[in-house]
Motif scaffolding. Structure first.
Motif, PDB file in Angstrom:
ATOM      1  N   GLY A   1      -8.128  -5.348  14.254  1.00 56.93           N
ATOM      2  CA  GLY A   1      -6.954  -4.641  14.740  1.00 56.93           C
ATOM      3  C   GLY A   1      -6.738  -3.335  14.011  1.00 56.93           C
ATOM      4  O   GLY A   1      -7.608  -2.832  13.302  1.00 56.93           O
ATOM      5  N   ARG A   2      -5.546  -2.815  14.161  1.00 55.34           N
ATOM      6  CA  ARG A   2      -5.223  -1.539  13.526  1.00 55.34           C
ATOM      7  C   ARG A   2      -3.874  -1.638  12.827  1.00 55.34           C
ATOM      8  O   ARG A   2      -3.123  -2.587  13.024  1.00 55.34           O
ATOM      9  N   ALA A   3      -3.583  -0.634  11.987  1.00 50.50           N
ATOM     10  CA  ALA A   3      -2.328  -0.627  11.251  1.00 50.50           C
ATOM     11  C   ALA A   3      -1.157  -0.792  12.217  1.00 50.50           C
ATOM     12  O   ALA A   3      -1.073  -0.114  13.239  1.00 50.50           O
ATOM     13  N   GLY A   4      -0.279  -1.699  11.890  1.00 48.19           N
ATOM     14  CA  GLY A   4       0.868  -1.994  12.737  1.00 48.19           C
ATOM     15  C   GLY A   4       0.781  -3.352  13.414  1.00 48.19           C
ATOM     16  O   GLY A   4       1.784  -3.896  13.862  1.00 48.19           O
ATOM     17  N   ASP A   5      -0.446  -3.904  13.471  1.00 53.77           N
ATOM     18  CA  ASP A   5      -0.643  -5.220  14.085  1.00 53.77           C
ATOM     19  C   ASP A   5      -0.378  -6.329  13.057  1.00 53.77           C
ATOM     20  O   ASP A   5      -0.864  -6.250  11.925  1.00 53.77           O
ATOM     21  N   HIS A   6       0.356  -7.346  13.476  1.00 56.05           N
ATOM     22  CA  HIS A   6       0.526  -8.508  12.607  1.00 56.05           C
ATOM     23  C   HIS A   6      -0.748  -9.347  12.587  1.00 56.05           C
ATOM     24  O   HIS A   6      -1.117  -9.909  11.557  1.00 56.05           O
ATOM     25  N   HIS A   7      -1.399  -9.435  13.722  1.00 56.98           N
ATOM     26  CA  HIS A   7      -2.660 -10.157  13.775  1.00 56.98           C
ATOM     27  C   HIS A   7      -3.762  -9.296  13.141  1.00 56.98           C
ATOM     28  O   HIS A   7      -3.717  -8.072  13.200  1.00 56.98           O
TER      29      HIS A   7
ATOM     30  N   GLU B   1       0.849  -1.190   0.000  1.00 60.46           N
ATOM     31  CA  GLU B   1       0.000   0.000   0.000  1.00 60.46           C
ATOM     32  C   GLU B   1       0.885   1.239   0.000  1.00 60.46           C
ATOM     33  O   GLU B   1       2.093   1.131   0.248  1.00 60.46           O
ATOM     34  N   PRO B   2       0.313   2.414  -0.268  1.00 60.55           N
ATOM     35  CA  PRO B   2       1.134   3.625  -0.278  1.00 60.55           C
ATOM     36  C   PRO B   2       1.932   3.834   1.007  1.00 60.55           C
ATOM     37  O   PRO B   2       3.035   4.372   0.979  1.00 60.55           O
ATOM     38  N   GLU B   3       1.394   3.420   2.149  1.00 62.12           N
ATOM     39  CA  GLU B   3       2.087   3.598   3.425  1.00 62.12           C
ATOM     40  C   GLU B   3       2.552   2.266   4.018  1.00 62.12           C
ATOM     41  O   GLU B   3       2.888   2.201   5.202  1.00 62.12           O
ATOM     42  N   ALA B   4       2.562   1.218   3.210  1.00 61.72           N
ATOM     43  CA  ALA B   4       2.959  -0.100   3.719  1.00 61.72           C
ATOM     44  C   ALA B   4       3.610  -0.898   2.598  1.00 61.72           C
ATOM     45  O   ALA B   4       2.929  -1.553   1.817  1.00 61.72           O
ATOM     46  N   GLY B   5       4.936  -0.798   2.524  1.00 58.07           N
ATOM     47  CA  GLY B   5       5.683  -1.583   1.554  1.00 58.07           C
ATOM     48  C   GLY B   5       6.426  -2.683   2.287  1.00 58.07           C
ATOM     49  O   GLY B   5       5.936  -3.792   2.479  1.00 58.07           O
ATOM     50  N   SER B   6       7.633  -2.346   2.743  1.00 55.91           N
ATOM     51  CA  SER B   6       8.398  -3.319   3.534  1.00 55.91           C
ATOM     52  C   SER B   6       7.718  -3.593   4.867  1.00 55.91           C
ATOM     53  O   SER B   6       7.830  -4.696   5.418  1.00 55.91           O
ATOM     54  N   ASP B   7       7.007  -2.608   5.384  1.00 57.10           N
ATOM     55  CA  ASP B   7       6.303  -2.754   6.668  1.00 57.10           C
ATOM     56  C   ASP B   7       4.904  -3.316   6.419  1.00 57.10           C
ATOM     57  O   ASP B   7       3.902  -2.598   6.475  1.00 57.10           O
ATOM     58  N   VAL B   8       4.836  -4.615   6.150  1.00 55.53           N
ATOM     59  CA  VAL B   8       3.568  -5.234   5.761  1.00 55.53           C
ATOM     60  C   VAL B   8       2.516  -5.120   6.861  1.00 55.53           C
ATOM     61  O   VAL B   8       1.319  -5.008   6.591  1.00 55.53           O
ATOM     62  N   ALA B   9       2.949  -5.138   8.107  1.00 56.20           N
ATOM     63  CA  ALA B   9       1.986  -5.079   9.212  1.00 56.20           C
ATOM     64  C   ALA B   9       1.213  -3.771   9.241  1.00 56.20           C
ATOM     65  O   ALA B   9       0.182  -3.666   9.919  1.00 56.20           O
ATOM     66  N   ASN B  10       1.686  -2.775   8.499  1.00 56.69           N
ATOM     67  CA  ASN B  10       1.040  -1.461   8.514  1.00 56.69           C
ATOM     68  C   ASN B  10      -0.108  -1.361   7.517  1.00 56.69           C
ATOM     69  O   ASN B  10      -0.615  -0.269   7.259  1.00 56.69           O
ATOM     70  N   LEU B  11      -0.552  -2.478   6.979  1.00 55.39           N
ATOM     71  CA  LEU B  11      -1.655  -2.460   6.017  1.00 55.39           C
ATOM     72  C   LEU B  11      -2.914  -1.856   6.624  1.00 55.39           C
ATOM     73  O   LEU B  11      -3.264  -2.143   7.768  1.00 55.39           O
ATOM     74  N   SER B  12      -3.607  -1.058   5.834  1.00 53.54           N
ATOM     75  CA  SER B  12      -4.834  -0.422   6.318  1.00 53.54           C
ATOM     76  C   SER B  12      -6.038  -0.688   5.437  1.00 53.54           C
ATOM     77  O   SER B  12      -7.165  -0.407   5.837  1.00 53.54           O
ATOM     78  N   CYS B  13      -5.846  -1.193   4.210  1.00 51.51           N
ATOM     79  CA  CYS B  13      -6.985  -1.574   3.358  1.00 51.51           C
ATOM     80  C   CYS B  13      -7.824  -2.574   4.153  1.00 51.51           C
ATOM     81  O   CYS B  13      -7.318  -3.596   4.618  1.00 51.51           O
ATOM     82  N   ARG B  14      -9.095  -2.274   4.325  1.00 50.44           N
ATOM     83  CA  ARG B  14      -9.904  -3.025   5.292  1.00 50.44           C
ATOM     84  C   ARG B  14     -11.047  -3.795   4.617  1.00 50.44           C
ATOM     85  O   ARG B  14     -11.692  -3.293   3.701  1.00 50.44           O
ATOM     86  N   ALA B  15     -11.252  -5.003   5.123  1.00 48.16           N
ATOM     87  CA  ALA B  15     -12.395  -5.815   4.711  1.00 48.16           C
ATOM     88  C   ALA B  15     -13.289  -5.987   5.934  1.00 48.16           C
ATOM     89  O   ALA B  15     -12.913  -6.670   6.894  1.00 48.16           O
TER      90      ALA B  15
END
Length: 383
Positions: free
Chosen positions: A173-179, A126-140
């Motif tokens: 969860g929220r951006a930054g969580d692996h779970h 995502e625009p704010e989550a490349g190498s930092d995959v846990a920072n994904l925010s696209c939500r389902a």
């Protein structure tokens, strides 16, 4: 390295096919709209008919049942030949995910499709989550008996060619969580999904994806809800080896081309390959390529011995070494070719472009170094 008779036969068959079908620059230009398209549907169909696209997939899904080593051999040879099959990389990575975590219906749809030439894509960055995959925010979000997806994905390779997209979205969860990450099977034609190409030096390769109230049924979930992070990690051995094998072939092609060039290019009344400075540079590059090859295939053999074992150190080393070697070989080769290495008359400029970006995608070289360091107990937590 010692190959079995079957492995040698595979290499010879792929090499012979590529020599006939994409052995000249003119052939490759004709298949790729003048070099602007990294994927040729025509060539891809022919490889599917030969059974190579399903080489490493289970026989029950029309695959060949081969191992990681055979897949690496195929990838190295096709990359060395500059065969325009850019859609294969994401397709085989996606197929491996469904093979591990998909339902029987999903496996049949995706694995059988890949074997016959269907292209698949994966949407993770995502625009704010490349190498930092846990920072994904696209939500389902769960709604009624399904999910509604909203958000953006970027750098999605082959989405414009794919029939389905393996989406990694946040379900809790929220951006930054692996779970809280979940995988979904999304048809490329799903209402609410827009695919928009990103112009790059490599042509049409990657895309932005926009999800606007995109409705998915409950059975679109791949694996377990909220457990997408673990599922992603399970596929890293294969992904890194695939990318390493491609760059191994790219490095070898750049080396082959520059050796041929310096044998024929004359300056000061002699071939430039006769100058010691050139000979020694090429000797160093040949040594680096062989080191990368040994590392890639040693890791592939380890995967074949124990397919479910995570090999973060070895797979990251293979990806790091192969991609950095390819970049060095291509850049040095361009310099040895002088101005000709920079022109589109020769293939070297394309080899340079593809090798440079390989140190970024699939986990940048810096990320690979971090992973390797952590396997030795080294991290910033030591402070």
């Amino acid at each position: 390295m010692e190959w079995s008779d079957e492995q040698r036969s595979l290499v010879e068959a792929v090499r012979d096919f590529c020599r006939r079908e994409v052995g000249t620059r003119e052939q490759r230009q004709n298949l790729t709209n003048g070099g602007r398209e990294p994927h040729s549907p025509e060539l891809y169909r022919r490889m599917a008919d030969l059974g190579w696209l399903g080489l490493s997939l289970p026989e029950e899904f029309d695959g060949g049942g081969a191992g990681m080593t055979e897949l690496c051999l195929f990838l190295e040879e096709t990359a060395r030949a500059m065969a325009p099959i850019g859609g294969f990389t994401t397709s085989i990575i996606v197929a491996a995910t469904y093979q591990r975590f998909g339902t029987p219906a999903q496996k049949k749809l995706i694995l059988s499709g890949v074997a016959r030439g269907v292209i698949e894509a994966v949407a993770m960055s995502e625009p704010e989550a490349g190498s930092d995959v846990a920072n994904l925010s696209c939500r389902a979000e769960r709604r009624d008996d399904g999910y509604v997806v909203n958000g953006q994905k970027t750098w999605c390779s082959n989405a414009h060619l794919a029939e389905h997209i393996l989406l990694v979205a946040r379900t809790s969860g929220r951006a930054g969580d692996h779970h809280g990450l979940t995988m979904f099977l999304v048809p490329a034609t799903a209402p609410g999904l827009t695919v928009s190409g990103i112009d790059t030096m490599g042509g049409r390769e990657v895309n932005d994806l926009y999800f606007t109230d995109c409705v998915l049924p409950a059975d679109a979930v791949v694996g377990e809800v909220d457990n997408g992070w673990r599922q992603l990690m399970a596929g890293l051995n294969m992904e890194r080896l695939i990318l390493a094998s491609i760059m191994l072939g790219t490095a070898q092609r750049a080396f082959d081309d520059v050796v041929e060039y310096v044998k024929n290019r004359r300056q000061f009344r002699r071939p430039i390959g006769s100058f010691q400075v050139i000979r020694h540079r090429l000797a160093d590059l040949a040594t680096e390529i062989e080191c990368a090859r040994l590392l890639v295939y040693d890791t592939a053999a380890a995967v074949d011995r124990s397919p479910d074992t995570m090999l973060p150190r070895e797979s990251s080393m293979a990806k790091l070494k192969a991609t950095e070697t390819a970049r060095r070989v291509a850049l040095d080769a361009m310099q040895m070719m002088g101005g000709y290495g920079y022109t589109t008359e020769f293939d070297m400029e394309r080899l340079v472009r593809s090798s440079i970006v390989s140190t970024v995608y699939g986990g940048a070289s810096e990320i690979q170094r971090e992973i390797i360091a952590k396997t030795y107990g080294l991290s910033d937590r030591m402070l």
